[in-house]
Design a protein around this motif. Structure first.
Motif, PDB file in Angstrom:
ATOM      1  N   LEU A 129     -20.242 -16.059 -43.853  1.00 60.04           N
ATOM      2  CA  LEU A 129     -20.447 -16.286 -45.284  1.00 60.04           C
ATOM      3  C   LEU A 129     -21.052 -17.658 -45.572  1.00 60.04           C
ATOM      4  O   LEU A 129     -21.179 -18.040 -46.739  1.00 60.04           O
ATOM      5  CB  LEU A 129     -19.132 -16.102 -46.051  1.00 60.04           C
ATOM      6  N   HIS A 130     -21.401 -18.388 -44.519  1.00 58.60           N
ATOM      7  CA  HIS A 130     -22.043 -19.702 -44.644  1.00 58.60           C
ATOM      8  C   HIS A 130     -21.209 -20.654 -45.497  1.00 58.60           C
ATOM      9  O   HIS A 130     -21.676 -21.210 -46.490  1.00 58.60           O
ATOM     10  CB  HIS A 130     -23.462 -19.567 -45.205  1.00 58.60           C
ATOM     11  N   ILE A 131     -19.955 -20.838 -45.081  1.00 53.83           N
ATOM     12  CA  ILE A 131     -19.014 -21.706 -45.778  1.00 53.83           C
ATOM     13  C   ILE A 131     -18.731 -22.904 -44.877  1.00 53.83           C
ATOM     14  O   ILE A 131     -18.414 -22.736 -43.700  1.00 53.83           O
ATOM     15  CB  ILE A 131     -17.712 -20.940 -46.103  1.00 53.83           C
ATOM     16  N   SER A 132     -18.836 -24.106 -45.443  1.00 56.96           N
ATOM     17  CA  SER A 132     -18.588 -25.322 -44.664  1.00 56.96           C
ATOM     18  C   SER A 132     -17.097 -25.479 -44.389  1.00 56.96           C
ATOM     19  O   SER A 132     -16.247 -24.823 -45.011  1.00 56.96           O
ATOM     20  CB  SER A 132     -19.104 -26.543 -45.421  1.00 56.96           C
ATOM     21  N   THR A 133     -16.782 -26.377 -43.495  1.00 59.46           N
ATOM     22  CA  THR A 133     -15.386 -26.672 -43.169  1.00 59.46           C
ATOM     23  C   THR A 133     -14.648 -27.226 -44.387  1.00 59.46           C
ATOM     24  O   THR A 133     -13.502 -26.848 -44.641  1.00 59.46           O
ATOM     25  CB  THR A 133     -15.315 -27.680 -41.997  1.00 59.46           C
ATOM     26  N   VAL A 134     -15.299 -28.072 -45.145  1.00 57.90           N
ATOM     27  CA  VAL A 134     -14.690 -28.627 -46.358  1.00 57.90           C
ATOM     28  C   VAL A 134     -14.419 -27.508 -47.364  1.00 57.90           C
ATOM     29  O   VAL A 134     -13.333 -27.432 -47.950  1.00 57.90           O
ATOM     30  CB  VAL A 134     -15.592 -29.723 -46.979  1.00 57.90           C
ATOM     31  N   GLU A 135     -15.403 -26.641 -47.563  1.00 55.39           N
ATOM     32  CA  GLU A 135     -15.214 -25.521 -48.491  1.00 55.39           C
ATOM     33  C   GLU A 135     -14.083 -24.607 -48.020  1.00 55.39           C
ATOM     34  O   GLU A 135     -13.278 -24.142 -48.837  1.00 55.39           O
ATOM     35  CB  GLU A 135     -16.514 -24.729 -48.631  1.00 55.39           C
ATOM     36  N   MET A 136     -13.991 -24.365 -46.715  1.00 50.96           N
ATOM     37  CA  MET A 136     -12.914 -23.511 -46.211  1.00 50.96           C
ATOM     38  C   MET A 136     -11.560 -24.165 -46.435  1.00 50.96           C
ATOM     39  O   MET A 136     -10.583 -23.484 -46.751  1.00 50.96           O
ATOM     40  CB  MET A 136     -13.121 -23.187 -44.727  1.00 50.96           C
TER      41      MET A 136
ATOM     42  N   MET B  85      -8.585 -22.383 -48.474  1.00 51.21           N
ATOM     43  CA  MET B  85      -7.218 -22.217 -47.946  1.00 51.21           C
ATOM     44  C   MET B  85      -6.173 -22.854 -48.849  1.00 51.21           C
ATOM     45  O   MET B  85      -5.101 -22.291 -49.042  1.00 51.21           O
ATOM     46  CB  MET B  85      -7.132 -22.776 -46.541  1.00 51.21           C
ATOM     47  N   SER B  86      -6.477 -23.999 -49.413  1.00 52.28           N
ATOM     48  CA  SER B  86      -5.495 -24.656 -50.277  1.00 52.28           C
ATOM     49  C   SER B  86      -5.391 -23.986 -51.640  1.00 52.28           C
ATOM     50  O   SER B  86      -4.356 -24.095 -52.295  1.00 52.28           O
ATOM     51  CB  SER B  86      -5.827 -26.134 -50.442  1.00 52.28           C
TER      52      SER B  86
ATOM     53  N   GLY C 108     -17.124 -18.923 -53.795  1.00 50.67           N
ATOM     54  CA  GLY C 108     -16.536 -18.660 -55.118  1.00 50.67           C
ATOM     55  C   GLY C 108     -15.626 -17.448 -55.132  1.00 50.67           C
ATOM     56  O   GLY C 108     -14.524 -17.497 -55.687  1.00 50.67           O
ATOM     57  N   SER C 109     -16.065 -16.356 -54.526  1.00 46.49           N
ATOM     58  CA  SER C 109     -15.229 -15.156 -54.530  1.00 46.49           C
ATOM     59  C   SER C 109     -13.968 -15.351 -53.688  1.00 46.49           C
ATOM     60  O   SER C 109     -12.896 -14.862 -54.054  1.00 46.49           O
ATOM     61  CB  SER C 109     -16.017 -13.928 -54.057  1.00 46.49           C
ATOM     62  N   LEU C 110     -14.081 -16.087 -52.596  1.00 49.43           N
ATOM     63  CA  LEU C 110     -12.891 -16.364 -51.788  1.00 49.43           C
ATOM     64  C   LEU C 110     -11.879 -17.204 -52.560  1.00 49.43           C
ATOM     65  O   LEU C 110     -10.677 -16.926 -52.521  1.00 49.43           O
ATOM     66  CB  LEU C 110     -13.267 -17.086 -50.491  1.00 49.43           C
TER      67      LEU C 110
END
Length: 175
Positions: free
Chosen positions: A47-54, A58-59, A106-108
């Motif tokens: 989904l091309h999500i960065s580590t920061v975004e992940m 998660m939080s 956004g959807s996650l």
């Protein structure tokens, strides 16, 4: 047998079936919240999500989970603890399954916020059921039992989720 009014009622062991069901709800609750941790590397890549975004994704679960603990307790007291637990399980199950349909950051976030909202009702509902269904001398044992579901759920989650992911893809453990 215990007298109640003019009739006699016999105490049954049905409450222990309820205790096991509460344990199962908490175990599943923790399996559901662990899914994302196991699937994160694959989801990030696909989904091309960065580590920061992940990290934010998660939080986000805990934002609503923490905020809705007290309102969930109020809801459980208002509609009944069994009803609120059933609603909570249905809600978080739907949100967990919807995670498989996520298409990006956004959807996650939205799904995880809604997941936290649903899971916030599990412990207040179980505490209410415990208070109503169990005599004082059994409440600590029942609370320990249903809380142990969190440890079992967490322990079972990773091997189960990784197995399902390796066989069927990252979406299947959520479904």
């Amino acid at each position: 047998m215990q007298p109640t009014g003019t009739t006699m009622q016999r105490r049954t062991n049905a409450r222990w079936v309820i205790a096991v069901l509460m344990w199962a709800a908490i175990a599943i609750n923790y399996i559901d919240r662990t899914n994302l941790s196991a699937a994160a590397p694959v989801i990030q890549q696909q989904l091309h999500i960065s580590t920061v975004e992940m990290g934010i994704v998660m939080s986000s679960f805990f934002w609503t989970y923490a905020f809705f603990q007290i309102p969930s307790g109020w809801f459980a007291d208002r509609v009944g603890h069994r009803v609120s637990l059933a609603f909570s399980v249905a809600w978080w199950s739907l949100m967990t399954a919807l995670t498989a349909a996520a298409r990006g950051f956004g959807s996650l976030i939205g799904i995880r916020l809604l997941l936290g909202l649903g899971e916030a009702g599990a412990y207040p509902s179980n505490a209410g059921v415990t208070a109503k269904w169990f005599p004082d001398k059994e409440r600590a044992r029942v609370s320990g039992l249903f809380d142990s579901g969190s440890k079992v759920g967490t322990a079972v989650a990773m091997p189960l989720i990784v197995f399902l992911m390796s066989r069927f893809g990252w979406q299947v453990p959520f479904i």
